[in-house]
Design a protein around this motif. Structure first.
Motif, PDB file in Angstrom:
ATOM      1  N   UNK A   1       0.818  -1.216   0.000  1.00 45.31           N
ATOM      2  CA  UNK A   1       0.000   0.000   0.000  1.00 45.31           C
ATOM      3  C   UNK A   1       0.854   1.269   0.000  1.00 45.31           C
ATOM      4  N   UNK A   2       2.120   1.141   0.342  1.00 45.77           N
ATOM      5  CA  UNK A   2       3.011   2.305   0.360  1.00 45.77           C
ATOM      6  C   UNK A   2       3.579   2.618  -1.024  1.00 45.77           C
ATOM      7  N   UNK A   3       3.160   1.865  -2.036  1.00 53.71           N
ATOM      8  CA  UNK A   3       3.657   2.026  -3.409  1.00 53.71           C
ATOM      9  C   UNK A   3       5.179   1.942  -3.466  1.00 53.71           C
ATOM     10  N   UNK A   4       5.729   0.762  -3.136  1.00 53.54           N
ATOM     11  CA  UNK A   4       7.188   0.620  -3.153  1.00 53.54           C
ATOM     12  C   UNK A   4       7.762   0.497  -4.561  1.00 53.54           C
ATOM     13  N   UNK A   5       6.907   0.561  -5.585  1.00 48.95           N
ATOM     14  CA  UNK A   5       7.358   0.345  -6.965  1.00 48.95           C
ATOM     15  C   UNK A   5       7.942   1.608  -7.588  1.00 48.95           C
ATOM     16  N   UNK A   6       7.734   2.750  -6.948  1.00 51.80           N
ATOM     17  CA  UNK A   6       8.273   3.985  -7.493  1.00 51.80           C
ATOM     18  C   UNK A   6       7.520   4.434  -8.729  1.00 51.80           C
ATOM     19  N   UNK A   7       8.168   5.220  -9.586  1.00 51.76           N
ATOM     20  CA  UNK A   7       7.477   5.810 -10.738  1.00 51.76           C
ATOM     21  C   UNK A   7       6.966   4.787 -11.750  1.00 51.76           C
ATOM     22  N   UNK A   8       7.522   3.570 -11.751  1.00 54.99           N
ATOM     23  CA  UNK A   8       7.036   2.555 -12.690  1.00 54.99           C
ATOM     24  C   UNK A   8       5.656   2.036 -12.311  1.00 54.99           C
ATOM     25  N   UNK A   9       5.307   2.163 -11.051  1.00 56.80           N
ATOM     26  CA  UNK A   9       3.978   1.776 -10.605  1.00 56.80           C
ATOM     27  C   UNK A   9       3.618   0.352 -10.980  1.00 56.80           C
ATOM     28  N   UNK A  10       2.444   0.195 -11.564  1.00 55.92           N
ATOM     29  CA  UNK A  10       1.928  -1.136 -11.884  1.00 55.92           C
ATOM     30  C   UNK A  10       2.725  -1.859 -12.963  1.00 55.92           C
ATOM     31  N   UNK A  11       3.569  -1.139 -13.672  1.00 54.33           N
ATOM     32  CA  UNK A  11       4.393  -1.758 -14.715  1.00 54.33           C
ATOM     33  C   UNK A  11       5.743  -2.229 -14.179  1.00 54.33           C
ATOM     34  N   UNK A  12       5.967  -2.064 -12.899  1.00 55.59           N
ATOM     35  CA  UNK A  12       7.262  -2.400 -12.318  1.00 55.59           C
ATOM     36  C   UNK A  12       7.522  -3.906 -12.348  1.00 55.59           C
ATOM     37  N   UNK A  13       8.690  -4.332 -12.822  1.00 57.90           N
ATOM     38  CA  UNK A  13       9.053  -5.754 -12.728  1.00 57.90           C
ATOM     39  C   UNK A  13       9.064  -6.248 -11.280  1.00 57.90           C
ATOM     40  N   UNK A  14       9.355  -5.346 -10.345  1.00 58.66           N
ATOM     41  CA  UNK A  14       9.365  -5.733  -8.935  1.00 58.66           C
ATOM     42  C   UNK A  14       7.973  -6.143  -8.470  1.00 58.66           C
ATOM     43  N   UNK A  15       6.932  -5.485  -8.989  1.00 56.95           N
ATOM     44  CA  UNK A  15       5.563  -5.863  -8.628  1.00 56.95           C
ATOM     45  C   UNK A  15       5.259  -7.276  -9.118  1.00 56.95           C
ATOM     46  N   UNK A  16       5.665  -7.572 -10.333  1.00 53.83           N
ATOM     47  CA  UNK A  16       5.422  -8.910 -10.880  1.00 53.83           C
ATOM     48  C   UNK A  16       6.168  -9.966 -10.074  1.00 53.83           C
ATOM     49  N   UNK A  17       7.391  -9.662  -9.664  1.00 49.42           N
ATOM     50  CA  UNK A  17       8.151 -10.594  -8.839  1.00 49.42           C
ATOM     51  C   UNK A  17       7.468 -10.785  -7.487  1.00 49.42           C
ATOM     52  N   UNK A  18       6.986  -9.697  -6.899  1.00 50.38           N
ATOM     53  CA  UNK A  18       6.325  -9.785  -5.602  1.00 50.38           C
ATOM     54  C   UNK A  18       5.046 -10.611  -5.688  1.00 50.38           C
ATOM     55  N   UNK A  19       4.271 -10.415  -6.751  1.00 45.66           N
ATOM     56  CA  UNK A  19       3.035 -11.180  -6.915  1.00 45.66           C
ATOM     57  C   UNK A  19       3.337 -12.667  -7.047  1.00 45.66           C
ATOM     58  N   UNK A  20       4.370 -13.000  -7.792  1.00 43.06           N
ATOM     59  CA  UNK A  20       4.752 -14.403  -7.939  1.00 43.06           C
ATOM     60  C   UNK A  20       5.202 -14.991  -6.612  1.00 43.06           C
ATOM     61  N   UNK A  21       6.060 -14.271  -5.899  1.00 45.23           N
ATOM     62  CA  UNK A  21       6.600 -14.785  -4.642  1.00 45.23           C
ATOM     63  C   UNK A  21       5.513 -14.964  -3.587  1.00 45.23           C
ATOM     64  N   UNK A  22       4.493 -14.116  -3.628  1.00 42.51           N
ATOM     65  CA  UNK A  22       3.448 -14.174  -2.604  1.00 42.51           C
ATOM     66  C   UNK A  22       2.350 -15.186  -2.927  1.00 42.51           C
ATOM     67  N   UNK A  23       1.960 -15.292  -4.196  1.00 40.94           N
ATOM     68  CA  UNK A  23       0.777 -16.080  -4.535  1.00 40.94           C
ATOM     69  C   UNK A  23       1.052 -17.355  -5.325  1.00 40.94           C
ATOM     70  N   UNK A  24       2.212 -17.460  -5.946  1.00 43.08           N
ATOM     71  CA  UNK A  24       2.493 -18.637  -6.766  1.00 43.08           C
ATOM     72  C   UNK A  24       3.647 -19.410  -6.134  1.00 43.08           C
ATOM     73  N   UNK A  25       3.321 -20.169  -5.095  1.00 45.70           N
ATOM     74  CA  UNK A  25       4.371 -20.793  -4.286  1.00 45.70           C
ATOM     75  C   UNK A  25       5.174 -21.810  -5.082  1.00 45.70           C
ATOM     76  N   UNK A  26       4.550 -22.509  -6.023  1.00 49.46           N
ATOM     77  CA  UNK A  26       5.288 -23.497  -6.811  1.00 49.46           C
ATOM     78  C   UNK A  26       6.285 -22.823  -7.749  1.00 49.46           C
TER      79      UNK A  26
END
Length: 251
Positions: free
Chosen positions: A172-197
């Motif tokens: 919620x603190x928007x740690x992705x910076x100016x890239x926002x929803x397009x940030x590769x870090x967001x995609x990595x975080x979503x994978x690490x949190x929800x796709x355990x396999x």
């Protein structure tokens, strides 16, 4: 027992409520149709293992992602069937086919836990929620929040979801910076949190272990347990987003 009113209120210590959900209640399974169902990471683990599916298979077949109450991170939602009434995919005339591993939101109702954390101290308060469409209120036996939690086998969910609260607050603190929803870090975080396999494969079959120090004991636990792999993923995300945490690049 307090007067039943539509809405929700914070339960006080020892406060009780009457509630039941069973085939004798005339609205039985109505709440399992056209539901706006949020899934937490631990929900995904429980359900995909119950169904004998990989995380990828479960997420592809039974979920979709959408930006809801957190504009900086997508929520994972359960897909309803695209037939009349939009029923849950696990609903039958007899009830839920994944009942023992049903999502936290189904399990907790009519309670809504609210988790807060100060340092290492974690506190959970409970709201009692009443909807007009549910006719189980005021029926059945009397419960305290603690009795309902035990009866619905919510303890493991409560523990795991408390860890998720930390992640949700970080996102919620928007740690992705100016890239926002397009940030590769967001995609990595979503994978690490929800796709355990997929995260497990990333840990074991990429350069991850050559780049990060992971204690052998913790790695062994994560290899043996989806829950521990999920928590390792949470800590990894915290580390690369904040520079603080248990994982640091090898020197």
């Amino acid at each position: 027992m307090a007067e039943i009113k539509t809405g929700r209120h914070l339960l006080t210590a020892g406060e009780t409520f009457n509630f039941t959900c069973n085939p004798q209640v005339d609205c039985f399974t109505n709440c399992c149709r056209n539901a706006d169902m949020y899934l937490y990471p631990y929900d995904v683990i429980r359900m995909k293992n119950r169904l004998g599916m990989t995380s990828d298979e479960f997420l592809e077949k039974h979920t979709y992602s959408d930006y809801r109450d957190n504009e900086h991170f997508p929520s994972v939602m359960l897909k309803m069937q695209k037939i009349e009434g939009l029923p849950c995919p696990f609903l039958t005339d007899e009830g839920c086919t994944v009942y023992e591993d049903r999502p936290f939101s189904c399990r907790a109702y009519p309670l809504e836990p609210a988790v807060s954390r100060v340092g290492d101290y974690c506190h959970t308060a409970y709201f009692f929620t009443v909807h007009d469409h549910c006719h189980g209120h005021g029926q059945g036996r009397e419960w305290t929040a603690e009795e309902w939690i035990a009866d619905q086998n919510m303890e493991d969910y409560t523990v795991m979801n408390a860890h998720w609260v930390d992640m949700d607050s970080l996102f919620r603190s928007n740690p992705w910076g100016p890239q926002g929803r397009q940030s590769p870090a967001l995609k990595m975080a979503a994978m690490a949190c929800f796709n355990v396999d997929k995260f497990k494969d990333f840990v074991l079959n990429s350069s991850f272990l050559s780049r990060f120090d992971v204690p052998e004991e913790r790695l062994a636990k994560a290899q043996a347990s989806d829950e521990d792999m999920m928590l390792l993923g949470f800590d990894f995300v915290k580390s690369f987003l904040t520079g603080k945490g248990p994982f640091f690049p090898k020197s």
